[in-house]
Write a protein that holds these residues in place. Structure first.
Motif, PDB file in Angstrom:
ATOM      1  N   ASP A  43      72.284  28.287  -7.532  1.00  0.00           N
ATOM      2  CA  ASP A  43      72.730  29.573  -8.069  1.00  0.00           C
ATOM      3  C   ASP A  43      72.335  30.729  -7.165  1.00  0.00           C
ATOM      4  O   ASP A  43      73.065  31.706  -7.043  1.00  0.00           O
ATOM      5  N   ALA A  77      67.595  27.914  -9.310  1.00  0.00           N
ATOM      6  CA  ALA A  77      68.534  27.597 -10.391  1.00  0.00           C
ATOM      7  C   ALA A  77      68.412  28.647 -11.487  1.00  0.00           C
ATOM      8  O   ALA A  77      67.314  29.150 -11.762  1.00  0.00           O
ATOM      9  N   ARG A  78      69.522  28.974 -12.114  1.00  0.00           N
ATOM     10  CA  ARG A  78      69.501  30.060 -13.097  1.00  0.00           C
ATOM     11  C   ARG A  78      68.706  29.712 -14.349  1.00  0.00           C
ATOM     12  O   ARG A  78      68.197  30.598 -15.037  1.00  0.00           O
ATOM     13  N   SER A  79      68.576  28.406 -14.675  1.00  0.00           N
ATOM     14  CA  SER A  79      67.826  28.011 -15.871  1.00  0.00           C
ATOM     15  C   SER A  79      67.399  26.560 -15.751  1.00  0.00           C
ATOM     16  O   SER A  79      67.962  25.787 -14.971  1.00  0.00           O
ATOM     17  N   ARG A 130      62.232  30.493 -13.588  1.00  0.00           N
ATOM     18  CA  ARG A 130      63.373  29.733 -13.081  1.00  0.00           C
ATOM     19  C   ARG A 130      62.918  28.632 -12.121  1.00  0.00           C
ATOM     20  O   ARG A 130      61.972  28.804 -11.359  1.00  0.00           O
ATOM     21  N   VAL A 150      74.689  34.327  -3.904  1.00  0.00           N
ATOM     22  CA  VAL A 150      74.675  34.098  -5.345  1.00  0.00           C
ATOM     23  C   VAL A 150      75.974  33.380  -5.713  1.00  0.00           C
ATOM     24  O   VAL A 150      77.064  33.843  -5.378  1.00  0.00           O
ATOM     25  N   ALA A 182      76.347  32.222 -11.583  1.00  0.00           N
ATOM     26  CA  ALA A 182      75.099  32.978 -11.760  1.00  0.00           C
ATOM     27  C   ALA A 182      75.282  34.463 -11.479  1.00  0.00           C
ATOM     28  O   ALA A 182      74.306  35.162 -11.216  1.00  0.00           O
ATOM     29  N   ARG A 183      76.513  34.962 -11.563  1.00  0.00           N
ATOM     30  CA  ARG A 183      76.735  36.377 -11.255  1.00  0.00           C
ATOM     31  C   ARG A 183      75.957  37.293 -12.192  1.00  0.00           C
ATOM     32  O   ARG A 183      75.621  38.427 -11.837  1.00  0.00           O
ATOM     33  N   ASP A 184      75.643  36.812 -13.408  1.00  0.00           N
ATOM     34  CA  ASP A 184      74.881  37.639 -14.339  1.00  0.00           C
ATOM     35  C   ASP A 184      73.440  37.856 -13.855  1.00  0.00           C
ATOM     36  O   ASP A 184      72.722  38.692 -14.391  1.00  0.00           O
ATOM     37  N   LEU A 185      73.027  37.084 -12.837  1.00  0.00           N
ATOM     38  CA  LEU A 185      71.691  37.245 -12.277  1.00  0.00           C
ATOM     39  C   LEU A 185      71.608  38.416 -11.297  1.00  0.00           C
ATOM     40  O   LEU A 185      70.502  38.796 -10.893  1.00  0.00           O
TER      41      LEU A 185
END
Length: 410
Positions: A95, A54-56, A36, A108, A112-115
């Motif tokens: 994120d 950053a998430r991606s 990331r 968070v 980006a909660r899936d992180l």
């Protein structure tokens, strides 16, 4: 970044004894391990660095400079001198944000909660000694010899004498071996201690690489109370026991060089038909072990009918005459034709927008920086040329500027 959009994760009990620097390292390790993009920075005069992840990589790409207003997206800008396929303009969304001054939680953002599961694992992971920093897949740039650089300066002076340009800024890259066990996070802390007035940063992005720097120059700043600021920074001489801001004497060449940069800023205001600005300087300022001439410009955004002034000025300013020259198009054409290497993110700009608070942006020119390679560092430095420039002096000026960030390689 609005507080209501954030979720705050607390560190697990196993990490309770970790200092803030250790927690920062934990998070950086997790981000690097999962590929990331990240940025760590410390504002001038601040005590603590911040981390943004950053998430991606896809979420970090952008086509335009960031908007500098309270309603604009938040993020960390990392823009090259010239946009290209291998040096893209990046705007890293916040994120994940960690402030080492408030180390009990990690913020968070909603997208980006899936992180969160992965992030929880990062926080609980065992300490990491060596970190896998991102490296650019591009070949290392050519490092000009003294003969090559003085020939470049001669060509620049000839272009000025021929009236092809009024001023041009030439630069070069230099290659230095990395010392055994070089640690970019430790180097960031060292730069922060050595240069408290600088904007110190460490940016690492997959496919782009890792850059470390300590820059003295604001490109565009918007404060919480609605003040826009920029500066004209040029001319260089070493700081010594005998030569201080109080005793420094500037040559005509250096005074002219700085005046051209200040005139460039004023011309940007004129293009926007703005007259209500406050100008202070030039004055001699310290940047590391160097002295420069600086003129400060300030606009109260609440007293002028230009709500998008910060955004418009950013797009007009970059690249400024302090890193390119005047007229802009002709100077950039000369640089592309004669410099002999790709500056990449050197003399681009970087910094946080709306991360600390809505409507607060601080963007800096990416000077006094290095690019991290697997076994070496690529350092960058440039000089502003006028008709009175002397090639030997210009080479020596680049040597002095290289020393700012090279200090962490000794």
């Amino acid at each position: 970044m609005q507080t209501g959009e954030l979720r705050h994760l607390r560190w697990p009990a196993a990490a309770a004894g970790l200092p803030a620097a250790g927690r920062l390292r934990h998070l950086v390790a997790g981000a690097l391990r999962t590929g990331r993009p990240l940025a760590v920075w410390r504002e001038p005069g601040a005590d603590h660095p911040r981390l943004l992840v950053a998430r991606s990589l896809e979420a970090a790409y952008t086509g335009l400079p960031p908007a500098l207003d309270a309603q604009a997206p938040a993020g960390f800008a990392f823009f090259p001198f010239r946009d290209s396929d291998h040096t893209p303009a990046l705007f890293l969304p916040p994120d994940v944000v960690f402030d080492t001054g408030q180390p009990e939680t990690v913020a968070v953002a909603a997208p980006a909660r899936d992180l969160v599961p992965a992030l929880t694992a990062w926080l609980a992971a065992a300490p990491v000694e060596e970190l896998g920093w991102h490296h650019s897949p591009q070949p290392a740039p050519h490092a000009a010899t003294r003969t090559e650089y003085t020939a470049l300066v001669d060509a620049g002076v000839a272009a000025i004498e021929a009236a092809a340009v009024v001023k041009v800024v030439t630069s070069r890259a230099a290659r230095r071996a990395l010392p055994a066990g070089f640690d970019p996070l430790a180097a960031l802390a060292e730069l922060s201690e050595k240069y408290p007035r600088a904007f110190v940063s460490l940016v690492s992005v997959p496919g782009v690489g890792t850059w470390l720097g300590a820059t003295p120059e604001i490109l565009a700043e918007v404060t919480a109370d609605g003040i826009f600021r920029t500066m004209a920074l040029a001319a260089t001489q070493p700081l010594t026991a005998a030569v201080t801001p109080r005793t420094a004497i500037w040559r005509q060449k250096e005074i002219e060089e700085q005046a051209l940069v200040a005139r460039y800023v004023v011309n940007c205001f004129k293009q926007l038909r703005l007259r209500e600005y406050h100008e202070t300087g030039p004055r001699t300022v310290i940047a590391g072990q160097l002295l420069h001439l600086r003129t400060d410009f300030e606009v109260n955004l609440r007293q002028v009918p230009f709500p998008n002034l910060g955004t418009d000025m950013l797009r007009l300013l970059h690249p400024t005459s302090a890193v390119g020259g005047m007229p802009k198009a002709a100077a950039l054409q000369f640089i592309q034709a004669h410099e002999g290497y790709d500056r990449a993110y050197y003399s681009g700009f970087l910094g946080p927008v709306n991360v600390a608070a809505p409507g607060v942006a601080r963007l800096y020119v990416n000077l006094r920086c290095l690019q991290l390679r697997p076994t070496e560092a690529i350092l960058y430095a440039g000089t502003g040329l006028t008709v009175d420039s002397d090639p030997a002096r210009e080479w020596q000026e680049t040597e002095l500027k290289l020393q700012t960030v090279a200090a962490v390689l000794n």
